[in-house]
Write a protein that holds these residues in place. Sequence first.
Motif, PDB file in Angstrom:
ATOM      1  N   SER A  71      14.535   0.469   9.751  1.00 49.03           N
ATOM      2  CA  SER A  71      14.160   0.235   8.351  1.00 49.03           C
ATOM      3  C   SER A  71      14.672   1.366   7.459  1.00 49.03           C
ATOM      4  O   SER A  71      15.070   1.132   6.310  1.00 49.03           O
ATOM      5  CB  SER A  71      12.648   0.079   8.216  1.00 49.03           C
ATOM      6  N   ARG A  72      14.688   2.577   7.961  1.00 50.32           N
ATOM      7  CA  ARG A  72      15.218   3.713   7.194  1.00 50.32           C
ATOM      8  C   ARG A  72      16.703   3.522   6.902  1.00 50.32           C
ATOM      9  O   ARG A  72      17.209   3.915   5.845  1.00 50.32           O
ATOM     10  CB  ARG A  72      14.983   4.999   7.973  1.00 50.32           C
ATOM     11  N   LEU A  73      17.417   2.904   7.844  1.00 49.74           N
ATOM     12  CA  LEU A  73      18.845   2.662   7.659  1.00 49.74           C
ATOM     13  C   LEU A  73      19.124   1.756   6.468  1.00 49.74           C
ATOM     14  O   LEU A  73      20.156   1.905   5.806  1.00 49.74           O
ATOM     15  CB  LEU A  73      19.447   2.040   8.926  1.00 49.74           C
ATOM     16  N   ALA A 107       0.875  -1.169   0.000  1.00 50.66           N
ATOM     17  CA  ALA A 107       0.000   0.000   0.000  1.00 50.66           C
ATOM     18  C   ALA A 107       0.911   1.216   0.000  1.00 50.66           C
ATOM     19  O   ALA A 107       2.135   1.088   0.147  1.00 50.66           O
ATOM     20  CB  ALA A 107      -0.919   0.007   1.215  1.00 50.66           C
ATOM     21  N   SER A 108       0.355   2.393  -0.146  1.00 47.40           N
ATOM     22  CA  SER A 108       1.165   3.602  -0.190  1.00 47.40           C
ATOM     23  C   SER A 108       2.000   3.748   1.085  1.00 47.40           C
ATOM     24  O   SER A 108       1.469   3.852   2.185  1.00 47.40           O
ATOM     25  CB  SER A 108       0.260   4.828  -0.342  1.00 47.40           C
ATOM     26  N   GLY A 109       3.334   3.721   0.938  1.00 42.05           N
ATOM     27  CA  GLY A 109       4.225   3.888   2.079  1.00 42.05           C
ATOM     28  C   GLY A 109       4.305   2.684   3.003  1.00 42.05           C
ATOM     29  O   GLY A 109       4.845   2.785   4.109  1.00 42.05           O
ATOM     30  N   GLU A 127       4.657   3.106   7.504  1.00 47.71           N
ATOM     31  CA  GLU A 127       4.971   2.101   8.531  1.00 47.71           C
ATOM     32  C   GLU A 127       6.476   1.885   8.523  1.00 47.71           C
ATOM     33  O   GLU A 127       7.072   1.712   7.454  1.00 47.71           O
ATOM     34  CB  GLU A 127       4.247   0.788   8.233  1.00 47.71           C
ATOM     35  N   PHE A 128       7.094   1.901   9.690  1.00 46.23           N
ATOM     36  CA  PHE A 128       8.557   1.787   9.742  1.00 46.23           C
ATOM     37  C   PHE A 128       8.985   1.083  11.024  1.00 46.23           C
ATOM     38  O   PHE A 128       8.262   1.050  12.024  1.00 46.23           O
ATOM     39  CB  PHE A 128       9.216   3.162   9.638  1.00 46.23           C
ATOM     40  N   TYR A 129      10.188   0.528  10.971  1.00 44.67           N
ATOM     41  CA  TYR A 129      10.754  -0.255  12.078  1.00 44.67           C
ATOM     42  C   TYR A 129      11.796   0.618  12.768  1.00 44.67           C
ATOM     43  O   TYR A 129      12.709   1.135  12.114  1.00 44.67           O
ATOM     44  CB  TYR A 129      11.395  -1.510  11.511  1.00 44.67           C
ATOM     45  N   TRP A 144       7.575  -1.760  15.360  1.00 44.05           N
ATOM     46  CA  TRP A 144       6.965  -1.071  14.232  1.00 44.05           C
ATOM     47  C   TRP A 144       6.207   0.160  14.695  1.00 44.05           C
ATOM     48  O   TRP A 144       5.578   0.158  15.756  1.00 44.05           O
ATOM     49  CB  TRP A 144       6.018  -2.011  13.483  1.00 44.05           C
ATOM     50  N   LYS A 145       6.290   1.229  13.904  1.00 49.00           N
ATOM     51  CA  LYS A 145       5.579   2.480  14.160  1.00 49.00           C
ATOM     52  C   LYS A 145       4.774   2.848  12.917  1.00 49.00           C
ATOM     53  O   LYS A 145       5.030   2.338  11.827  1.00 49.00           O
ATOM     54  CB  LYS A 145       6.560   3.627  14.451  1.00 49.00           C
TER      55      LYS A 145
END
Length: 442
Positions: free
Chosen positions: A322-324, A36-38, A154-156, A137-138
Motif C-alpha cells: 500500500s505504501r508503494l 479514521a486517523s491513518g 493500517e497497511f498492506y 494487512w498489518k
Amino acid sequence: MRLSRSFLPTLKETPSDAQIASHRLMLRAGLVRQTASGIYTWLPAGLKVLRNIANIVREEQDRVGAQEVLMATIQSADLWKRSGRYDAYGPEMLRIKDRHERELLFGPTNEEVITDVVGQELKSYKELPQTLYQIQWKFRDEIRPRFGVMRGREFYMKDGYSFDIDYKSAVDSYRKMMLSYLRTFQRLGVRAVPMVADTGPIGGDLSHEFLILAPTGESGVFYDGALDTLDWLADPVDVDKSEDLEKFFNNVSSYYAATDEKHDEKAWESVPAERRREGRGIEVAHIFYFGTKYTKSMDVTVAGPDGTPVHPEMGSYGIGVSRLVGAIIEASHDDAGIIWPDNVAPFRAVILNLKTGDETCDAMCETLYNAAPEQFLYDDRSDRAGAKFADADLMGHPWQIIVGPRGAKEGKVELKRRATGERFELTADEALAKIMAKAPGA
C-alpha cells in the motif's frame, strides 16, 4: 468499465489536510477515502492498483521459489512473550483482550508466528531451505499518522521469511530476495535503489532498504550517479547457483548508496565528484538477515547432518504494497495529476467520447471498449470535453483514446500517451495494437 456507472468519485478541490502530492492525488482521483486517523477505505480504482502491485510482487516471489501462506491478523501474545518482544515492542503494537481475558494483538509483523509454524512442522535439515511469504494487512499505532497511505496505521504488506541450515545458505536466500525485489521494481516501473541499512543490535552487514527517489522522501540519500542508468538485471542469474548470486550481489554492492544514517564520508570521497548524488528517498522495502534471533529465543531446532539439533538461520523481507501506491505517485506525477506506469495502472486506457449521442462517435467508442472492457475505462458521460480531459489526466491512465466526430467519420482516433504528452492519429485497430503491446518490464 463505463464511467457513467462507476464509483470513481473525483474531487476538483484539494483537501486541506493533504500535505503531500500522493495524498492529495489519491483523494482527488477517487482511490481512497479516510475512515479514521491513518486508516483508509480503498475504492475500486485504488483497489485495482493495490492488486496489480500485489500480483507483481507475488509472481516475482514465486519465481525465486518462495511459497505463499496467509497468517492471521490477530496473534497470540504468548508467542511474542516467548520471543521476548511483547513488552519491548512499544505502544505501536495494538494490544487487545478477548472475552476470556486472553491477551492478543493485531499483528505489526509476523516473525513469531512463522517461526512457531515452522518449528512445529520441520524436523530435519533435509527439509531446508524454506522461504515463506504472505501479502496481508498489518497495524502499527503510529503516534502521528500522516501523508495518507505513506505513513498510515493500517497497511498492506508483503512479508517473507527464510529458513536455512547455515550462514552460507542464508546468504544465498538473502541474495535471491534482493534479485526478486529488483525484478519486482523493474516491472512496477519505478527505480528503487538498494541502500545499506542499519542492522540494529543484531549487527552484521546484511540489511538493505530499497528507496524510491523523490523530493518528499523522509530519508536523506547519498548515491553513485552510475546507478541512474545501471541495469542490475542485464545478466541472467541462476538462483540455484551460489556463484551467480554472489556475482549479482557484488555488482549491486560495488556502487555507493546509503541513507543519511549509514552515510560514510570516507567512502563517499572515493566516488568521482561528478557522479555524487544527494537527495531524498522513500523507503518501500527492507531485507534483513538476523540469523538465529527467533529460532533460539523460541527454541526451534531441526536435526543437523550429524543428528545434532541446529537452530535454523533466518531472514525477513518486507515490501510495503500500500505504501508503494503513494510512493509511485510521488515519483510519477505532474501538475495535472497522476502518471501511472503501465503495469500498475487501474485501467490501461480511457476512451474519451467527445460527443456522446453522436451515432458515429458512439459506435466507434463501443467497438473500442468491447475490445478490452476489463482494461478500458469508457468516459461515456455527457460532460463537456474539458472536464473529460481534466479527469483523464488526474486519474493518470497511461493512454487516452480521444474520439471526436470529425475523426470518427474518417475512421480515426487521437491517441495520447499520458507520460510524454505524445499524440498519434491512428485507426482504431492501430490504436488498440499500440495500447495492448507488452508493457515495459512485463
